[in-house]
Each structure stands twice: as C-alpha cells, then as structure tokens.
Design a protein around this motif. Sequence first.
Motif, PDB file in Angstrom:
ATOM      1  N   ALA A 139      11.576   7.844  -0.316  1.00  0.00           N
ATOM      2  CA  ALA A 139      10.746   8.833  -0.996  1.00  0.00           C
ATOM      3  C   ALA A 139       9.725   8.159  -1.905  1.00  0.00           C
ATOM      4  N   ALA A 140      10.144   7.089  -2.592  1.00  0.00           N
ATOM      5  CA  ALA A 140       9.231   6.348  -3.462  1.00  0.00           C
ATOM      6  C   ALA A 140       8.114   5.712  -2.645  1.00  0.00           C
TER       7      ALA A 140
ATOM      8  N   ARG B 191       7.017   6.825   0.191  1.00  0.00           N
ATOM      9  CA  ARG B 191       6.167   7.915   0.677  1.00  0.00           C
ATOM     10  C   ARG B 191       5.159   8.315  -0.395  1.00  0.00           C
ATOM     11  N   ARG B 192       5.594   8.359  -1.653  1.00  0.00           N
ATOM     12  CA  ARG B 192       4.674   8.692  -2.743  1.00  0.00           C
ATOM     13  C   ARG B 192       3.580   7.641  -2.882  1.00  0.00           C
ATOM     14  N   ARG B 193       3.895   6.416  -2.512  1.00  0.00           N
ATOM     15  CA  ARG B 193       2.889   5.347  -2.552  1.00  0.00           C
ATOM     16  C   ARG B 193       2.076   5.277  -1.258  1.00  0.00           C
ATOM     17  N   ARG B 194       2.329   6.225  -0.373  1.00  0.00           N
ATOM     18  CA  ARG B 194       1.627   6.309   0.917  1.00  0.00           C
ATOM     19  C   ARG B 194       1.867   5.076   1.786  1.00  0.00           C
TER      20      ARG B 194
END
Length: 269
Positions: free
Chosen positions: A79-80, A82-85
């Motif tokens: 998830a982390a 994903r937040r950083r793309r």
Amino acid sequence: MPPTPANHAATVLITGASSGIGEALAHCFARDGYRLVLVARREQRLRALAQALHDAHGARAEVMAADLAQPGAAAALVAALRRRRRTIDVLVNNAGVVAQGEFTRSSAAAHQGMIDLNVAALTAMIAAVLPAMQRRGRGRILNVASIAAFQPVPSLATYAATKAYVLSLTESLAEELRDSGVSVTALCPGITATAMLEQATAHNGKLAALPGFLIGDVEAVAEAGYRACLAGEVIAVPGLLNRATALAAGATPRWLVRRVAGAFGRSVS
C-alpha cells in the motif's frame, strides 16, 4: 516477454534483501538496469546495499525496512508503494528463517516464527501484488524455496515443511496463471554459503565438516534464480547434485527417502 528495462522502467521488489541470496539477487537485477525496492528488517544494512548497488551498477534502489512476519506488514508495504506510485513488475520472495535441530528442542514460538515468515509473509506478499500484475497482463514472481522442499528433512522438520509449501504454492499458481502473462518460479537451492549457514554452523559445529562440494556459491545460485525467473521457468534447482537429489526424491519410495534423509539429519544434528 519478461518485463525488462529494454521495454520499460521495470521495478523489482526483493524481500530479505539485506544479505545472502537476496543480496546476490539484488546485484543481478541492478546489473541489468532494474530499479529496486529493497526490503528487510535491518535498515542500515539495506542502505549500505543500496549504496553498493549504485556504486557498482549505477542502480536506483529504494529502501523500506519492514518485519514481514508481523500480521498486515505485507499489505501495508505494498500500500505504501502504491501511494508512491511504484509499480512492482517483479516480486522476489526471499525473506526466510531456518532453525536446525530436533523438533522438541525448539519452542513453539520458534516453529511459529518460521511459519509466519516462510509461509504467511510470502503468501501475503503474493496476494498483495498479484492482482495488479494480472490486470496489467505481465509480471514475474520468484519464490526462494529449497532443495528441502522435495523431501522430509529430520532436524529441519518445520523448515522443510515450509519450503514444501512454497514449492507447492508456486507450482499451483504457475498453472493457474498459465497464459496470463504472469509467471511464478521456485528457486530451490541446496546448502548455500550465506550468513544463514554461518549462523547455523555457530550453533552446530558438525555443519562445518560438510564437504565443500555440498555447499553452493551464493552468486551462482542467485544467477540461476534470476535467469529462471525472467525465462518464466517454474522450478529452478541450481547444481547437478541438487538436481539429482530432487529427481531421486521423486522416483524413490517414500520410506527410503525418509530413511536416507534421517541418516543425513542425524549425522549433522
């Protein structure tokens, strides 16, 4: 086609990257231009590795310290990212732990710790990254198992059982994902010269007496796993002796496999 820097900026996530086979695999991917996400518990070791990869290969490596044996850690890690793309094109499940000795000499907590990391964390990492790979229609997963996955190993009972799980899961997913563009590979090395072997030897001096031909070179093991992963092979067993052992385990009556494994286990316990 396997995801490589030749067709896009591919990223590989390697768990257990701070030493041993994970570290050697990081060098393989860095050498060929991959971006890396390095995961392990020891942040300082990861940062040192990231610098070494940059110095040796000009590689870009991101460090994320995490204890994947903790519930929810794998999902939180992905998830982390994903937040950083960050898009994970290749997942290398290398994090693992081993304890050698009679089953009853280890605590229930020690057995559970092996299961939590070798089985639960590995499964959680796959569950976290596989759906996105399927949607994209491309991806590679490399699970580091062991030659112990092919046979019972007295004195390594829980460890061997966890690696049998890894092999079975890999084969099942490889078939389930056939023609999807996503491949799953199990790397099944024998005894390999890593810090894990050094630690085991420190607790059991008999392991130091193992002949050299039984101990694999960590760089050669990593290279075999790297090539098998990108080729989409399902099982990679480095070394002629290890391949012969795996084949013999499948062709030999189970009672005889147990006896031979038991004799070897007792000789080093």
